[in-house]
Scaffold this motif. Structure first.
Motif, PDB file in Angstrom:
ATOM      1  N   THR A  26       0.840  -1.191   0.000  1.00 28.09           N
ATOM      2  CA  THR A  26       0.000   0.000   0.000  1.00 28.09           C
ATOM      3  C   THR A  26       0.877   1.245   0.000  1.00 28.09           C
ATOM      4  O   THR A  26       2.098   1.170   0.138  1.00 28.09           O
ATOM      5  CB  THR A  26      -0.922   0.042   1.241  1.00 28.09           C
ATOM      6  N   SER A  27       0.231   2.380  -0.088  1.00 33.20           N
ATOM      7  CA  SER A  27       0.965   3.646  -0.040  1.00 33.20           C
ATOM      8  C   SER A  27       1.111   4.184   1.376  1.00 33.20           C
ATOM      9  O   SER A  27       1.717   5.236   1.574  1.00 33.20           O
ATOM     10  CB  SER A  27       0.267   4.688  -0.922  1.00 33.20           C
ATOM     11  N   VAL A  43      -5.234  -2.710   3.833  1.00 29.80           N
ATOM     12  CA  VAL A  43      -4.901  -4.134   3.727  1.00 29.80           C
ATOM     13  C   VAL A  43      -6.015  -4.887   3.015  1.00 29.80           C
ATOM     14  O   VAL A  43      -5.762  -5.672   2.092  1.00 29.80           O
ATOM     15  CB  VAL A  43      -4.626  -4.740   5.124  1.00 29.80           C
ATOM     16  N   LEU A  44      -7.256  -4.649   3.412  1.00 24.55           N
ATOM     17  CA  LEU A  44      -8.374  -5.359   2.794  1.00 24.55           C
ATOM     18  C   LEU A  44      -8.536  -4.970   1.327  1.00 24.55           C
ATOM     19  O   LEU A  44      -8.887  -5.805   0.493  1.00 24.55           O
ATOM     20  CB  LEU A  44      -9.650  -5.132   3.591  1.00 24.55           C
ATOM     21  N   HIS A  45      -8.262  -3.713   0.999  1.00 23.81           N
ATOM     22  CA  HIS A  45      -8.321  -3.290  -0.408  1.00 23.81           C
ATOM     23  C   HIS A  45      -7.268  -4.040  -1.228  1.00 23.81           C
ATOM     24  O   HIS A  45      -7.550  -4.509  -2.328  1.00 23.81           O
ATOM     25  CB  HIS A  45      -8.109  -1.784  -0.521  1.00 23.81           C
ATOM     26  N   THR A  46      -6.065  -4.135  -0.690  1.00 20.05           N
ATOM     27  CA  THR A  46      -4.992  -4.835  -1.407  1.00 20.05           C
ATOM     28  C   THR A  46      -5.326  -6.300  -1.598  1.00 20.05           C
ATOM     29  O   THR A  46      -5.165  -6.846  -2.691  1.00 20.05           O
ATOM     30  CB  THR A  46      -3.656  -4.692  -0.652  1.00 20.05           C
ATOM     31  N   ILE A  47      -5.817  -6.938  -0.558  1.00 20.05           N
ATOM     32  CA  ILE A  47      -6.148  -8.364  -0.638  1.00 20.05           C
ATOM     33  C   ILE A  47      -7.279  -8.605  -1.624  1.00 20.05           C
ATOM     34  O   ILE A  47      -7.274  -9.592  -2.358  1.00 20.05           O
ATOM     35  CB  ILE A  47      -6.504  -8.918   0.763  1.00 20.05           C
ATOM     36  N   GLY A  48      -8.222  -7.689  -1.689  1.00 20.07           N
ATOM     37  CA  GLY A  48      -9.386  -7.882  -2.540  1.00 20.07           C
ATOM     38  C   GLY A  48      -9.252  -7.317  -3.945  1.00 20.07           C
ATOM     39  O   GLY A  48     -10.221  -7.297  -4.686  1.00 20.07           O
ATOM     40  N   SER A  49      -8.083  -6.869  -4.332  1.00 18.15           N
ATOM     41  CA  SER A  49      -7.932  -6.240  -5.635  1.00 18.15           C
ATOM     42  C   SER A  49      -6.937  -6.992  -6.514  1.00 18.15           C
ATOM     43  O   SER A  49      -6.278  -7.925  -6.081  1.00 18.15           O
ATOM     44  CB  SER A  49      -7.465  -4.792  -5.454  1.00 18.15           C
ATOM     45  N   ASP A  50      -6.813  -6.521  -7.725  1.00 18.45           N
ATOM     46  CA  ASP A  50      -5.838  -7.101  -8.643  1.00 18.45           C
ATOM     47  C   ASP A  50      -4.412  -6.825  -8.183  1.00 18.45           C
ATOM     48  O   ASP A  50      -3.481  -7.496  -8.602  1.00 18.45           O
ATOM     49  CB  ASP A  50      -6.027  -6.548 -10.053  1.00 18.45           C
ATOM     50  N   CYS A  55       1.585  -8.256  -5.640  1.00 19.75           N
ATOM     51  CA  CYS A  55       2.111  -7.816  -4.352  1.00 19.75           C
ATOM     52  C   CYS A  55       3.375  -8.580  -3.953  1.00 19.75           C
ATOM     53  O   CYS A  55       4.378  -7.967  -3.566  1.00 19.75           O
ATOM     54  CB  CYS A  55       1.041  -7.942  -3.277  1.00 19.75           C
ATOM     55  N   LEU A  56       3.343  -9.894  -4.031  1.00 17.56           N
ATOM     56  CA  LEU A  56       4.519 -10.672  -3.643  1.00 17.56           C
ATOM     57  C   LEU A  56       5.718 -10.363  -4.530  1.00 17.56           C
ATOM     58  O   LEU A  56       6.849 -10.331  -4.050  1.00 17.56           O
ATOM     59  CB  LEU A  56       4.215 -12.169  -3.658  1.00 17.56           C
ATOM     60  N   LEU A  57       5.449 -10.105  -5.790  1.00 21.05           N
ATOM     61  CA  LEU A  57       6.542  -9.729  -6.689  1.00 21.05           C
ATOM     62  C   LEU A  57       7.144  -8.385  -6.278  1.00 21.05           C
ATOM     63  O   LEU A  57       8.367  -8.213  -6.287  1.00 21.05           O
ATOM     64  CB  LEU A  57       6.046  -9.657  -8.131  1.00 21.05           C
ATOM     65  N   GLN A  58       6.287  -7.458  -5.881  1.00 17.03           N
ATOM     66  CA  GLN A  58       6.757  -6.149  -5.423  1.00 17.03           C
ATOM     67  C   GLN A  58       7.590  -6.287  -4.153  1.00 17.03           C
ATOM     68  O   GLN A  58       8.645  -5.671  -4.019  1.00 17.03           O
ATOM     69  CB  GLN A  58       5.568  -5.223  -5.171  1.00 17.03           C
ATOM     70  N   VAL A  59       7.129  -7.113  -3.221  1.00 13.44           N
ATOM     71  CA  VAL A  59       7.849  -7.338  -1.970  1.00 13.44           C
ATOM     72  C   VAL A  59       9.216  -7.961  -2.267  1.00 13.44           C
ATOM     73  O   VAL A  59      10.244  -7.511  -1.739  1.00 13.44           O
ATOM     74  CB  VAL A  59       7.034  -8.225  -1.004  1.00 13.44           C
ATOM     75  N   ALA A  60       9.242  -8.973  -3.107  1.00  9.05           N
ATOM     76  CA  ALA A  60      10.501  -9.641  -3.438  1.00  9.05           C
ATOM     77  C   ALA A  60      11.461  -8.697  -4.167  1.00  9.05           C
ATOM     78  O   ALA A  60      12.670  -8.691  -3.889  1.00  9.05           O
ATOM     79  CB  ALA A  60      10.224 -10.873  -4.307  1.00  9.05           C
ATOM     80  N   GLN A  61      10.929  -7.905  -5.075  1.00  7.68           N
ATOM     81  CA  GLN A  61      11.760  -6.947  -5.809  1.00  7.68           C
ATOM     82  C   GLN A  61      12.399  -5.941  -4.854  1.00  7.68           C
ATOM     83  O   GLN A  61      13.595  -5.657  -4.935  1.00  7.68           O
ATOM     84  CB  GLN A  61      10.919  -6.211  -6.856  1.00  7.68           C
TER      85      GLN A  61
END
Length: 99
Positions: A26-27, A43-50, A55-61
């Protein structure tokens, strides 16, 4: 680690990790001092969205490109998720309030 959901169900560390990763994507920033409602909504918006798909790719990057910044942010996300979701769950469980 085990958490207690608002319904009283025990949930494991995988849920904590998933919620932390969702917050990471998130921002919201520590400097924003977001309240519990803002954290839950983000958190709920992120989980419920595209966004959740990448997200995991962003975290790993971020972990690979900026390991110190990643560690700082994921630590904040984990702590914030614990305080937001765990505190909320503890307030919903009568026996926990007495402890």
């Amino acid at each position: 680690m085990t958490l207690i959901s608002p319904s009283g169900t025990l949930i494991g560390g995988e849920v904590l990790a998933a919620l932390s990763y969702a917050l990471f994507c998130t921002s919201l920033e520590p400097a924003d001092h977001p309240d519990d409602n803002a954290v839950r909504a983000a958190v709920l918006h992120t989980i419920g969205s595209d966004v959740n798909r990448s997200c995991l790719l962003q975290v790993a990057q971020e972990a690979g490109d900026h390991p110190l910044r990643y560690l700082e942010r994921i630590s904040w996300c984990r702590q914030t998720v614990l305080l937001t979701f765990y505190r909320t769950a503890m307030n919903c469980v009568p026996s926990a309030r007495a402890a």
